[in-house]
Design an enzyme around this catalytic site. Sequence first.
Site: not given
Length: 353
Positions: A53-55, A203, A244, A254-255
């Site tokens: 995960r994470g762009a 996260q 993202d 973003n998140k």
Amino acid sequence: MGKPVDVIQSVRLDDENNTLILLDQTVLPNEKNFLHLKELKDIWGAIYHLKVRGAPAIGIAAAYGVYLGTKQSAAESYEELYLDFKKAKEYLASSRPTAVNLFWALDRMEARFQKEEGKAAAEIKQALKEEAEKIRAEDEKVCESIGQHALSILEPGWGILTHCNAGTIATAKYGTALAPIYLGQEKGYDFKVYADETRPLLQGARLTAWELEEAGVDVTLICDNMASIVMKEGKIQAVLVGCDRVAANGDAANKIGTSGVAILAKHYNIPFYVCAPLSTVDLACKTGDDIHIELRDSEEITSKWYEKPMAPDGVKTYNPAFDVTDNELITGIITENGIAYAPYTESLPKMFK
Ligand code: MRU
């Protein structure tokens, strides 16, 4: 002097064994487990389930994935191999919708494929492998540059709030929002980092707090709803978050929870920076309204982290995985080529030059 950032390679290719090796980010911090994946469906599942995960890390995994998928093809002609490549590409592209790096990396792999027109299947496969390795290697440099630009606006000893995980495990190395923390750590900057836990998938607690602790950074974990008090108490001098997808007008997805942090930062007059490699900037999206926000399963909210469900059975839920921070709440967007400031419709295109 602080401790240099440890290399925790979260995404790696074992070409000899046709395997993608991923650090399973769903079991951290309790287990440091590496998955060995050969099948495209397992790589798709690893992205969907946030094992990777994470762009930027998603983009790197997809690049390796489409290479491995194409490598398995028995097609000999360019046209037949292209059909198999396209199938693998479209399949991986369906794993998650918001991080544009996934599509950016897959498109880049396709452009490389097309460049090899007329060549034998083995040569095309080799070119795809090279391209995927390049995407990974470039990301490391990009993150380091983001870190250096960000470091130029931070001062030693500052309190820095971050949300979700935009760290080394979300990228090839260093991270985006955490890159200046690591570079500052190497120079003895002694930042005090506050990590939002980041409901519902934690996260911040499971990943950011873990990787910063491992690196010896001074990190304090807070619940998301504590951001306001630490700001009010004067503990935070800057907010740094990852991203993202950035739209052409500077709106940044973003998140989930990020836009709330930006609103708080504005209230307390604290600079709010978005750290975004140019692979995350999508000029084709005019505003944040054009960004597809992923909706995820209700069990992430109701029961995932609890011994017993913590919500009534069958209750309606709404679980958007991301939100969009309005550009007017953003002090600057830190890219590998410098810091873009408002008006973003003018400053962001310049970053690509
Ligand atoms: O759902 P996730 O964990 O993939 O969301 C990740 C984020 O929102 C990160 O902040 C973003 O991808 C940047 S990672 C360098």
